[in-house]
Design a protein around this motif. Structure first.
Motif, short mmCIF file in Angstrom:
data_model
loop_
_atom_site.label_atom_id
_atom_site.label_comp_id
_atom_site.label_asym_id
_atom_site.label_seq_id
_atom_site.Cartn_x
_atom_site.Cartn_y
_atom_site.Cartn_z
N MET A 55 0.05 0.48 -3.51
CA MET A 55 0.35 0.48 -2.19
C MET A 55 0.19 2.33 -1.93
SD MET A 55 3.82 -1.85 -3.03
CE MET A 55 4.89 -0.92 -2.18
N ARG A 56 1.32 2.64 -2.63
CA ARG A 56 0.96 4.59 -2.51
C ARG A 56 -0.61 4.84 -1.97
NH1 ARG A 56 2.64 6.84 -7.55
NH2 ARG A 56 0.23 6.33 -8.67
N ARG A 57 -1.80 4.36 -2.18
CA ARG A 57 -3.53 4.59 -1.70
C ARG A 57 -3.69 4.14 -0.56
NH1 ARG A 57 -7.42 1.08 -5.22
NH2 ARG A 57 -7.11 0.16 -3.29
N ALA B 256 -0.53 -5.76 -1.01
CA ALA B 256 -0.73 -5.06 -2.94
C ALA B 256 -1.08 -6.13 -2.94
CB ALA B 256 0.12 -3.89 -2.63
N LEU B 257 -0.01 -7.21 -3.65
CA LEU B 257 -0.01 -8.31 -4.36
C LEU B 257 -1.09 -9.53 -3.68
CD1 LEU B 257 1.16 -9.03 -6.49
CD2 LEU B 257 3.18 -10.39 -5.31
N SER B 258 -1.21 -9.43 -2.30
CA SER B 258 -2.19 -10.85 -2.41
C SER B 258 -3.44 -9.83 -2.74
CB SER B 258 -2.08 -10.72 -0.67
OG SER B 258 -3.11 -9.57 -0.30
N ARG B 259 -3.60 -8.27 -2.82
CA ARG B 259 -4.69 -7.44 -3.14
C ARG B 259 -5.12 -7.84 -4.67
NH1 ARG B 259 -6.81 -2.95 0.35
NH2 ARG B 259 -6.55 -3.35 2.09
N ILE B 260 -4.27 -8.00 -5.51
CA ILE B 260 -3.95 -7.88 -7.25
C ILE B 260 -4.34 -9.10 -7.29
CG2 ILE B 260 -2.52 -7.88 -8.60
CD1 ILE B 260 -1.81 -5.52 -7.52
N SER C 138 -0.49 -2.46 -16.07
CA SER C 138 -0.16 -3.93 -15.76
C SER C 138 0.20 -4.04 -14.02
CB SER C 138 1.63 -3.10 -16.33
OG SER C 138 2.54 -2.38 -15.24
N LYS C 139 0.57 -4.92 -13.56
CA LYS C 139 0.84 -5.79 -12.20
C LYS C 139 1.66 -4.90 -11.61
CE LYS C 139 1.06 -9.82 -9.87
NZ LYS C 139 0.82 -11.63 -10.54
N GLU C 140 2.68 -4.19 -12.09
CA GLU C 140 3.99 -3.46 -11.39
C GLU C 140 3.09 -1.96 -11.27
OE1 GLU C 140 4.18 -4.56 -14.22
OE2 GLU C 140 5.51 -6.64 -13.70
N THR C 141 2.34 -1.45 -12.86
CA THR C 141 1.70 -0.16 -11.91
C THR C 141 0.67 -0.22 -10.93
OG1 THR C 141 1.97 0.16 -14.06
CG2 THR C 141 0.38 1.66 -13.33
N ARG C 142 -0.09 -1.58 -11.18
CA ARG C 142 -1.07 -2.10 -10.55
C ARG C 142 -0.72 -1.71 -8.34
NH1 ARG C 142 -4.86 -6.44 -11.17
NH2 ARG C 142 -2.69 -7.23 -13.21
N LEU C 143 0.20 -2.66 -8.77
CA LEU C 143 1.46 -2.53 -7.35
C LEU C 143 1.24 -1.76 -6.53
CD1 LEU C 143 2.34 -5.11 -5.42
CD2 LEU C 143 4.11 -4.52 -6.40
N GLU C 144 2.31 -0.39 -7.86
CA GLU C 144 2.28 0.82 -6.60
C GLU C 144 1.56 1.33 -6.95
OE1 GLU C 144 4.07 4.19 -9.55
OE2 GLU C 144 5.30 2.91 -9.74
N ARG C 145 0.33 1.86 -7.29
CA ARG C 145 -0.75 2.86 -7.31
C ARG C 145 -1.20 1.83 -6.22
NH1 ARG C 145 -3.47 2.49 -13.57
NH2 ARG C 145 -2.51 4.32 -14.64
#
Length: 131
Positions: free
Chosen positions: A78-80, A88-92, A69-76
């Motif tokens: 940001m953490r990575r 992070a959102l601009s990358r997604i 999900s977008k939320e999970t990708r965002l979190e990952r």
């Protein structure tokens, strides 16, 4: 190359990202194609976020997309990468959506679940290949 600085530049400007992709994609496709041609393996795996937009998919019998999900990708991300939610959102948002023809796997849980789904995809691919 300072990947963080480069990311800040290209993921905030679609034009600059397109220029970078025009430079990088042909090189990556050629390297992966050469590795595949030299391999004696029945199945080769290429891992990348832009397999479709780079044209590499044209050289593949199958494409497996592992999604979250977008939320999970965002979190990952940001953490990575240790970056803000906005970056992070601009990358997604810069990623190219994948074709519905690909085999899609949802990766919302742990590695055990992901590996089980990959095993199923592998079984399907080898079954279809042997028909």
């Amino acid at each position: 190359i300072d990947r963080r600085a480069l990311g800040e530049i290209v993921f905030s400007d679609k034009g600059k990202l397109a220029v970078l992709n025009k430079i990088i994609h042909p090189y990556v496709v050629n390297v992966i194609s050469e590795l595949y041609q030299r391999s004696d393996r029945e199945i080769c795996i290429a891992d990348g976020s832009e397999i479709e937009s780079s044209g590499l998919y044209k050289k593949c019998d199958n494409v497996i997309v592992i999604e979250a999900s977008k939320e999970t990708r965002l979190e990952r991300i940001m953490r990575r990468d240790g970056i803000s939610a906005q970056r992070a959102l601009s990358r997604i948002n810069a990623q190219t959506p994948y074709s519905k023809k690909a085999i899609h796997i949802l990766n919302e849980h742990g590695l055990k679940e992901l590996y089980a789904e990959l095993d199923k995809a592998y079984a399907y691919i080898t079954e279809v290949k042997n028909e």
